[in-house]
Design an enzyme around this catalytic site. Sequence first.
Site, PDB file in Angstrom:
ATOM      1  N   SER A  53       0.075  -1.484   0.015  1.00 42.71           N
ATOM      2  CA  SER A  53      -0.351   0.086   0.027  1.00 42.71           C
ATOM      3  C   SER A  53       1.168   1.361   0.058  1.00 42.71           C
ATOM      4  O   SER A  53       0.946   1.947  -0.288  1.00 42.71           O
ATOM      5  CB  SER A  53      -0.605   0.128   1.381  1.00 42.71           C
ATOM      6  N   GLY A  54       1.942   1.537   0.902  1.00 37.94           N
ATOM      7  CA  GLY A  54       2.325   2.745   0.932  1.00 37.94           C
ATOM      8  C   GLY A  54       3.859   2.698  -0.414  1.00 37.94           C
ATOM      9  O   GLY A  54       4.004   3.474  -0.782  1.00 37.94           O
ATOM     10  N   GLU A  75       9.014  -5.452  -6.549  1.00 37.45           N
ATOM     11  CA  GLU A  75       8.075  -6.344  -6.297  1.00 37.45           C
ATOM     12  C   GLU A  75       8.307  -7.124  -6.826  1.00 37.45           C
ATOM     13  O   GLU A  75       7.377  -7.648  -8.280  1.00 37.45           O
ATOM     14  CB  GLU A  75       7.046  -5.346  -5.994  1.00 37.45           C
ATOM     15  N   GLN A  83      -5.482  -6.114   1.500  1.00 42.30           N
ATOM     16  CA  GLN A  83      -5.989  -6.895   2.662  1.00 42.30           C
ATOM     17  C   GLN A  83      -6.886  -7.026   3.867  1.00 42.30           C
ATOM     18  O   GLN A  83      -7.200  -7.727   4.514  1.00 42.30           O
ATOM     19  CB  GLN A  83      -4.167  -7.346   3.582  1.00 42.30           C
ATOM     20  N   CYS A 183      -2.975  -4.081  11.475  1.00 42.80           N
ATOM     21  CA  CYS A 183      -4.370  -4.168  11.945  1.00 42.80           C
ATOM     22  C   CYS A 183      -4.164  -5.282  13.415  1.00 42.80           C
ATOM     23  O   CYS A 183      -5.142  -6.080  13.138  1.00 42.80           O
ATOM     24  CB  CYS A 183      -5.232  -4.247  10.857  1.00 42.80           C
ATOM     25  N   ALA A 328      -4.079  -0.263   6.773  1.00 41.13           N
ATOM     26  CA  ALA A 328      -4.365   1.104   5.588  1.00 41.13           C
ATOM     27  C   ALA A 328      -4.077   2.539   5.678  1.00 41.13           C
ATOM     28  O   ALA A 328      -3.815   3.319   5.447  1.00 41.13           O
ATOM     29  CB  ALA A 328      -4.745   0.456   4.343  1.00 41.13           C
ATOM     30  N   CYS A 361      -9.327   1.913  12.763  1.00 44.36           N
ATOM     31  CA  CYS A 361     -10.151   0.154  12.902  1.00 44.36           C
ATOM     32  C   CYS A 361     -10.995   0.321  12.444  1.00 44.36           C
ATOM     33  O   CYS A 361     -11.655   0.180  13.805  1.00 44.36           O
ATOM     34  CB  CYS A 361      -9.333  -0.108  14.217  1.00 44.36           C
TER      35      CYS A 361
END
Length: 432
Positions: A53-54, A75, A83, A183, A328, A361
Site C-alpha cells: 500500500s505504501g 516487487e 488485505q 491491524c 492501511a 480500525c
Amino acid sequence: MTPLAAVVSGPRVRLFACLLRLGCQQAKPLQLHTGASLAAKNHYEVLVLGGGSGGITMAARMKRKVGAENVAIVEPSERHFYQPIWTLVGAGAKPLASSGRPTASVIPSGVEWIKARVVDLNPDKNCIHTDNDKEIKGLPEGFAHPQIGSNYSVRTVEKTWKALQDFKEGNAIFTFPNTPVKCAGAPQKIMYLSEAYFRKTGKRSKANIIFNTSLGAIFGVKKYADALQEIIRERNLTVNYKQNLVEVRADKQEAVFENLDKPGETQVISYDMLHVTPPMSPPDVLKTSPVADAAGWVDVDKDTLQHKRYPNVFGIGDCTNLPTSKTAAAVAAQSGILDRTISLIMKNQTPVKKYDGYTSCPLVTGYNRVILAEFDYNAQPLETFPFDQSKERLSMYLMKADMMPFLYWNVMLRGYWGGPAFLRKLFHLGRS
C-alpha cells in the site's frame, strides 16, 4: 533537483509498507544491483522496494514530482491484495477474488516494475541488492489440517471460512500473538463475525468462544475498549489476557498457550475451530540493515517520518517504528505527510507538517455492524464523523465493506488520498 531513492518493504506476513529515501543531495545516482537483467537501467531517482500500500501510493505521488521514467518499483509478487477485506472473506461475507488484482494493474503507468526481491540495502553507499526470485511450533504445516485458518494470508483465509462452516460444537479459539501485528483489531473481528454466524446457523448454544490474547486489554483506546467489553459481556464471549499461542498440535486439535505473567507456564486447550494470528516482524533485509532500530523496525522521527540517523532516509507504514497501529488508514495519512515532507526537502526547506499518529480500525462486530475506531498517538479518539463512533452502525459496515475498497483501488493507490483530515475539519466547521 535533489536526487531521491525510495525503498518500500514488508515482513513475511505482508506488513505492507516501509518507504525509505536512499538518495542524498551530493550523492551519485543510486546504483541498483540485481541478480538478473531485470531493470531497464541501473539507477533511478526514486526506487520503491515492495509493491504494498505504501509503496504503490508513494510511487504514484513521486511520479508526479520527478516523472515516471525516474521511478521504479521492486516487487516479486504477481498480485496485489487489499488485505483489510480478508476479515470479511474469512467470514464468508466477501469472495477472495474481490481482494486482489494483478500487480501490473496497480503500478502507476510509466513506472518501471522490477520483478525481484530485495536481499540487501546499504544507505551509506546508496545501494541495494536483489535476487531473482519467529514462528509458532506446528505451523505453517498445521494449516494442512481442517478446523484451522488465518485471515492473515491469501493461502489460509478461505480455510477460516471452511472451518467456520464445518464447526459443529466445542471450542472456537481466536488468538493474538506477542508481537506487533498489522491491524490489531482483526484478530477479534473474526471472533465477532464467527459468533454472529453461529447464531445465524443455530450453533451458538454449542459453541464456547474463546479469545486468547497476549495483550492486557481488549483494545488500546478506552472509549472503544469500553464498547467492546459490553459486546463481549452481552454475547457471552470468553477473553483470556496475557495468553500467547506457542504451539499448534493440529493432528490432535490442540493449542498450547504460554502465560506471559508466568513465563514457562503453559496450558493446552482442545479446539474445534482455531483462528491463528501469526507472530509478525520486520523482514530480514531490514532487521540486518543500518536503517533499523534495535527491534528491527525502520527508525524514523514520529512527526516528520524522517530517519533519526540518516537525514536522507524516510519511512512509511508497517515496517517503521512509528508508535501507532499498523493499518492501511495509517499509511494513507502518512503518505500525505511524507509527500509534503519530501517536497520541502527537495527544495532544501525544513518540513513543517507533523504526523499526529492518525490510524483507523473498523471493528467489525457482526455481518452488518461496525464500530469505527479512529485515534492518534496518544490513544485519544480522532473521529471523522459528527456522531459517536463507539456505537455499532450499519453505515460504518457499508463503508468498511464497500466504500473503502473502492477508495483504496481508485484513489489511494493513485496517490490522491491522504486520510480523512479534511473531512474532520469540514464536519467540525459544520458543528461550530
